[in-house]
Design a protein around this motif. Structure first.
Motif, PDB file in Angstrom:
ATOM      1  N   LYS A  68       0.818  -1.225   0.000  1.00 21.78           N
ATOM      2  CA  LYS A  68       0.000   0.000   0.000  1.00 21.78           C
ATOM      3  C   LYS A  68       0.846   1.266   0.000  1.00 21.78           C
ATOM      4  CE  LYS A  68      -3.825   0.116   2.434  1.00 21.78           C
ATOM      5  NZ  LYS A  68      -5.044   0.034   1.642  1.00 21.78           N
ATOM      6  N   THR A  69       2.075   1.147   0.489  1.00 21.89           N
ATOM      7  CA  THR A  69       2.923   2.339   0.568  1.00 21.89           C
ATOM      8  C   THR A  69       4.039   2.333  -0.474  1.00 21.89           C
ATOM      9  OG1 THR A  69       4.267   1.230   2.270  1.00 21.89           O
ATOM     10  CG2 THR A  69       2.493   2.674   3.040  1.00 21.89           C
ATOM     11  N   GLY A  70       4.048   1.313  -1.322  1.00 26.04           N
ATOM     12  CA  GLY A  70       5.068   1.264  -2.369  1.00 26.04           C
ATOM     13  C   GLY A  70       6.464   1.106  -1.820  1.00 26.04           C
ATOM     14  N   THR A  71       6.625   0.300  -0.774  1.00 26.58           N
ATOM     15  CA  THR A  71       7.939   0.166  -0.142  1.00 26.58           C
ATOM     16  C   THR A  71       8.484  -1.269  -0.205  1.00 26.58           C
ATOM     17  OG1 THR A  71       6.772  -0.011   1.985  1.00 26.58           O
ATOM     18  CG2 THR A  71       7.695   2.131   1.416  1.00 26.58           C
ATOM     19  N   LEU A  72       8.082  -2.014  -1.233  1.00 26.00           N
ATOM     20  CA  LEU A  72       8.696  -3.332  -1.453  1.00 26.00           C
ATOM     21  C   LEU A  72      10.169  -3.130  -1.808  1.00 26.00           C
ATOM     22  CD1 LEU A  72       5.999  -4.917  -3.802  1.00 26.00           C
ATOM     23  CD2 LEU A  72       6.447  -5.653  -1.460  1.00 26.00           C
ATOM     24  N   SER A  73      10.996  -4.066  -1.411  1.00 22.12           N
ATOM     25  CA  SER A  73      12.394  -3.998  -1.837  1.00 22.12           C
ATOM     26  C   SER A  73      12.466  -4.386  -3.320  1.00 22.12           C
ATOM     27  CB  SER A  73      13.251  -4.960  -1.003  1.00 22.12           C
ATOM     28  OG  SER A  73      12.903  -6.300  -1.335  1.00 22.12           O
ATOM     29  N   LEU A  74      13.583  -4.047  -3.926  1.00 25.42           N
ATOM     30  CA  LEU A  74      13.770  -4.399  -5.339  1.00 25.42           C
ATOM     31  C   LEU A  74      13.663  -5.913  -5.523  1.00 25.42           C
ATOM     32  CD1 LEU A  74      14.415  -3.357  -8.175  1.00 25.42           C
ATOM     33  CD2 LEU A  74      16.848  -3.603  -7.630  1.00 25.42           C
ATOM     34  N   GLN A  75      14.231  -6.642  -4.566  1.00 15.84           N
ATOM     35  CA  GLN A  75      14.201  -8.107  -4.641  1.00 15.84           C
ATOM     36  C   GLN A  75      12.759  -8.624  -4.555  1.00 15.84           C
ATOM     37  OE1 GLN A  75      16.279 -10.118  -1.489  1.00 15.84           O
ATOM     38  NE2 GLN A  75      15.984 -12.128  -2.422  1.00 15.84           N
ATOM     39  N   GLU A  76      11.980  -8.018  -3.666  1.00 17.18           N
ATOM     40  CA  GLU A  76      10.573  -8.443  -3.530  1.00 17.18           C
ATOM     41  C   GLU A  76       9.790  -8.152  -4.814  1.00 17.18           C
ATOM     42  OE1 GLU A  76       9.642  -7.960   1.233  1.00 17.18           O
ATOM     43  OE2 GLU A  76       9.948  -6.143   0.055  1.00 17.18           O
ATOM     44  N   GLU A  77      10.086  -7.013  -5.425  1.00 19.87           N
ATOM     45  CA  GLU A  77       9.384  -6.665  -6.665  1.00 19.87           C
ATOM     46  C   GLU A  77       9.810  -7.608  -7.791  1.00 19.87           C
ATOM     47  OE1 GLU A  77       9.487  -2.490  -7.626  1.00 19.87           O
ATOM     48  OE2 GLU A  77       8.590  -2.859  -9.597  1.00 19.87           O
ATOM     49  N   MET A  78      11.100  -7.947  -7.815  1.00 14.45           N
ATOM     50  CA  MET A  78      11.570  -8.873  -8.860  1.00 14.45           C
ATOM     51  C   MET A  78      10.952 -10.259  -8.689  1.00 14.45           C
ATOM     52  SD  MET A  78      15.554  -7.831  -9.230  1.00 14.45           S
ATOM     53  CE  MET A  78      15.963  -9.233 -10.233  1.00 14.45           C
ATOM     54  N   GLN A  79      10.752 -10.655  -7.441  1.00 12.18           N
ATOM     55  CA  GLN A  79      10.169 -11.972  -7.174  1.00 12.18           C
ATOM     56  C   GLN A  79       8.704 -12.022  -7.651  1.00 12.18           C
ATOM     57  OE1 GLN A  79      10.305 -13.107  -3.018  1.00 12.18           O
ATOM     58  NE2 GLN A  79      10.361 -15.283  -3.501  1.00 12.18           N
ATOM     59  N   MET A  80       8.007 -10.892  -7.579  1.00 13.06           N
ATOM     60  CA  MET A  80       6.612 -10.840  -8.079  1.00 13.06           C
ATOM     61  C   MET A  80       6.572 -11.039  -9.589  1.00 13.06           C
ATOM     62  SD  MET A  80       4.461  -7.959  -5.934  1.00 13.06           S
ATOM     63  CE  MET A  80       4.937  -6.636  -7.011  1.00 13.06           C
ATOM     64  N   GLU A  81       7.635 -10.611 -10.261  1.00 15.85           N
ATOM     65  CA  GLU A  81       7.750 -10.703 -11.727  1.00 15.85           C
ATOM     66  C   GLU A  81       6.696  -9.875 -12.451  1.00 15.85           C
ATOM     67  OE1 GLU A  81       9.251 -14.467 -13.536  1.00 15.85           O
ATOM     68  OE2 GLU A  81       8.504 -15.354 -11.677  1.00 15.85           O
ATOM     69  N   VAL A  82       6.147  -8.888 -11.755  1.00 15.94           N
ATOM     70  CA  VAL A  82       5.277  -7.884 -12.382  1.00 15.94           C
ATOM     71  C   VAL A  82       5.690  -6.532 -11.816  1.00 15.94           C
ATOM     72  CG1 VAL A  82       3.237  -9.261 -12.986  1.00 15.94           C
ATOM     73  CG2 VAL A  82       3.488  -8.467 -10.648  1.00 15.94           C
ATOM     74  N   PRO A  83       5.674  -5.484 -12.651  1.00 15.06           N
ATOM     75  CA  PRO A  83       6.156  -4.182 -12.169  1.00 15.06           C
ATOM     76  C   PRO A  83       5.175  -3.546 -11.181  1.00 15.06           C
ATOM     77  CG  PRO A  83       5.331  -3.999 -14.421  1.00 15.06           C
ATOM     78  CD  PRO A  83       5.273  -5.451 -14.060  1.00 15.06           C
ATOM     79  N   TYR A  84       5.707  -3.080 -10.068  1.00 14.17           N
ATOM     80  CA  TYR A  84       4.856  -2.490  -9.044  1.00 14.17           C
ATOM     81  C   TYR A  84       4.255  -1.168  -9.519  1.00 14.17           C
ATOM     82  CZ  TYR A  84       3.194  -0.261  -4.852  1.00 14.17           C
ATOM     83  OH  TYR A  84       2.377   0.362  -3.945  1.00 14.17           O
ATOM     84  N   SER A  85       2.987  -0.966  -9.223  1.00 16.83           N
ATOM     85  CA  SER A  85       2.343   0.349  -9.352  1.00 16.83           C
ATOM     86  C   SER A  85       1.120   0.336  -8.450  1.00 16.83           C
ATOM     87  CB  SER A  85       1.920   0.630 -10.803  1.00 16.83           C
ATOM     88  OG  SER A  85       0.874  -0.262 -11.191  1.00 16.83           O
ATOM     89  N   GLN A  86       0.615   1.499  -8.139  1.00 14.68           N
ATOM     90  CA  GLN A  86      -0.601   1.556  -7.326  1.00 14.68           C
ATOM     91  C   GLN A  86      -1.769   0.930  -8.083  1.00 14.68           C
ATOM     92  OE1 GLN A  86      -0.732   2.449  -4.043  1.00 14.68           O
ATOM     93  NE2 GLN A  86      -2.748   1.481  -4.240  1.00 14.68           N
ATOM     94  N   GLN A  87      -1.774   1.111  -9.413  1.00 13.09           N
ATOM     95  CA  GLN A  87      -2.852   0.509 -10.224  1.00 13.09           C
ATOM     96  C   GLN A  87      -2.798  -1.017 -10.149  1.00 13.09           C
ATOM     97  OE1 GLN A  87      -2.771   1.572 -14.418  1.00 13.09           O
ATOM     98  NE2 GLN A  87      -4.666   0.446 -14.816  1.00 13.09           N
ATOM     99  N   LEU A  88      -1.581  -1.546 -10.100  1.00 11.81           N
ATOM    100  CA  LEU A  88      -1.419  -3.001  -9.964  1.00 11.81           C
ATOM    101  C   LEU A  88      -2.017  -3.474  -8.638  1.00 11.81           C
ATOM    102  CD1 LEU A  88       0.264  -5.533 -11.301  1.00 11.81           C
ATOM    103  CD2 LEU A  88       1.731  -5.128  -9.320  1.00 11.81           C
ATOM    104  N   VAL A  89      -1.690  -2.761  -7.578  1.00 11.90           N
ATOM    105  CA  VAL A  89      -2.221  -3.121  -6.248  1.00 11.90           C
ATOM    106  C   VAL A  89      -3.753  -3.066  -6.275  1.00 11.90           C
ATOM    107  CG1 VAL A  89      -2.339  -2.390  -3.829  1.00 11.90           C
ATOM    108  CG2 VAL A  89      -0.139  -2.402  -5.035  1.00 11.90           C
ATOM    109  N   ASP A  90      -4.283  -2.000  -6.871  1.00  9.20           N
ATOM    110  CA  ASP A  90      -5.750  -1.858  -6.944  1.00  9.20           C
ATOM    111  C   ASP A  90      -6.365  -3.043  -7.696  1.00  9.20           C
ATOM    112  OD1 ASP A  90      -5.452   0.524  -5.627  1.00  9.20           O
ATOM    113  OD2 ASP A  90      -5.724   1.794  -7.410  1.00  9.20           O
ATOM    114  N   ALA A  91      -5.706  -3.470  -8.790  1.00  5.54           N
ATOM    115  CA  ALA A  91      -6.238  -4.585  -9.590  1.00  5.54           C
ATOM    116  C   ALA A  91      -6.274  -5.871  -8.763  1.00  5.54           C
ATOM    117  CB  ALA A  91      -5.388  -4.789 -10.847  1.00  5.54           C
ATOM    118  N   PHE A  92      -5.280  -6.073  -7.911  1.00  5.72           N
ATOM    119  CA  PHE A  92      -5.256  -7.307  -7.105  1.00  5.72           C
ATOM    120  C   PHE A  92      -6.262  -7.248  -5.955  1.00  5.72           C
ATOM    121  CE2 PHE A  92      -1.423  -8.333  -9.468  1.00  5.72           C
ATOM    122  CZ  PHE A  92      -1.581  -9.691  -9.618  1.00  5.72           C
ATOM    123  N   TRP A  93      -6.463  -6.071  -5.377  1.00  5.00           N
ATOM    124  CA  TRP A  93      -7.503  -5.941  -4.339  1.00  5.00           C
ATOM    125  C   TRP A  93      -8.878  -6.221  -4.973  1.00  5.00           C
ATOM    126  CZ3 TRP A  93      -3.172  -5.151  -1.902  1.00  5.00           C
ATOM    127  CH2 TRP A  93      -3.126  -4.936  -0.531  1.00  5.00           C
TER     128      TRP A  93
END
Ligand code: ZN
Length: 348
Positions: A68-93
């Motif tokens: 929710k605060t956009g504070t994933l580490s780079l490693q955590e974002e790479m593990q998701m294998e999708v680029p982080y954005s607030q719109q992405l978070v909204d789509a998953f909620w």
């Protein structure tokens, strides 16, 4: 008009940029269902996003805060294998809210399809493999919290192992794995017939009358049929794992699926089945190494849905992966699942 509801929202679109995941597939499926006449506008219902409280039924406060605060580490974002954005978070909620709504509707109408969701690689404390929030687990836990569900079964037919599901709902005792021999896979005829071919009919509604207390401990029986030689490398145990060899064809797959379902229903009597109907066991899939045809995948849907329908068990369906070289094939496979649901649950 369909005898059940399809759950869909334009916000399911995943903003991924250039990516193997066909982000537009939900919109294409929605359009195709309408244009083909499979569904009319009144067959669709629109979900609300899951609440943070819902998401926290499965995911850790720390992970939810980072999302929710956009504070994933780079490693955590790479593990998701999708680029982080607030719109992405909204789509998953939203996908989680869609799976909750589909589960609620399935309980009422016998079956419901979330035209999205099935993000079975999401873990409580991290996302991976294009999956950020485990919408199916959230739906199961929300229905349990509401006293509507105590015994759920997940049937995961995505080509990839349901590692997130297995992590959220670990089996009570370490189960034996079903590993088809790599040299000479048995024919479908080696599989036992489904119990639905005869025998006792279970009436869920009689066994589970309104007002029954379902607030005891949640029990979830998990089945995963997947290609063994594929992502994820580490596959935590499900209640039943079927590790399929590369190139498994329609007949072999259907035989193993039939056996897995028979075995599962001998061990466990669910009040609801959650079907993760991935399109990626398809022979033309870019991320899969099985060899199912479009016709074989439809038979797979028929098999799962008949097993539930014959026992009067409601089914919530989600779509999960699908990376066919031709996106229209992925769309066809998913739309066929809607047709299979309509055929299986006519007159429920
Ligand atoms: Zn997959």
């Amino acid at each position: 008009m369909l005898p059940f509801k399809l759950v869909y929202h334009e916000g399911y679109f995943l903003p991924l940029g250039a990516h193997v995941f066909p982000a537009q597939k939900y919109r294409l499926i929605h359009r195709y269902l309408l244009e083909s006449g499979i569904a009319g506008p009144a067959d669709f219902i629109t979900p609300e996003p899951g609440s943070d409280e819902d998401i926290l039924l499965v995911h850790t406060p720390d992970y939810v805060r980072k999302l929710k605060t956009g504070t994933l580490s780079l490693q955590e974002e790479m593990q998701m294998e999708v680029p982080y954005s607030q719109q992405l978070v909204d789509a998953f909620w939203l996908a989680a809210g869609g799976s909750i709504l589909a589960a609620q509707r399935a309980m009422k109408d016998g079956v419901s399809v979330n035209i999205g969701g099935g993000f079975h690689h999401a873990f409580p404390d991290h996302g991976e493999g294009f999956c950020v929030i485990h919408d199916v687990a959230v739906a199961i836990k929300r229905l349990h919290k509401d006293g509507l569900l105590q015994r759920a079964m997940t049937v995961d037919c995505d080509v990839h192992d349901g590692n997130g599901t297995a992590a959220v709902f670990p089996p009570k005792i370490s189960p034996p794995k079903i590993s088809p021999p790599k040299t000479s896979p048995p024919s479908a005829r080696a599989g036992q017939p489904l119990p639905s071919a005869g025998g006792v009919q279970h009436d869920l509604r009689a066994a589970n009358p309104p007002g029954r207390d379902n607030t005891g401990e949640l029990e979830v029986f998990t089945i995963s049929l997947h290609q063994e030689n594929n992502y994820p490398r580490f596959k935590p145990p499900s209640s039943i794992d079927v590790n399929l060899p590369d190139g498994t064809n329609d007949e072999q797959y259907l035989g193993w699926l039939s056996q897995a379902l028979s075995s599962a229903f001998r061990q466990f009597e669910p009040q609801m089945l959650f079907y993760i109907a991935g399109a990626d066991p398809y022979v033309e899939d870019q991320l899969g190494g099985l060899a199912l045809t479009i016709d074989g995948l439809r038979k797979r849907d028929d098999l799962v849905l008949a097993a539930a329908r014959s026992r009067n068990i409601p089914v919530m369906i989600t779509f999960a992966g699908g990376y066919a070289r031709r996106t229209e094939d992925t769309v066809t496979i998913h739309c066929n699942t809607v047709l299979a649901a309509a055929a299986a649950f006519a007159g429920f």
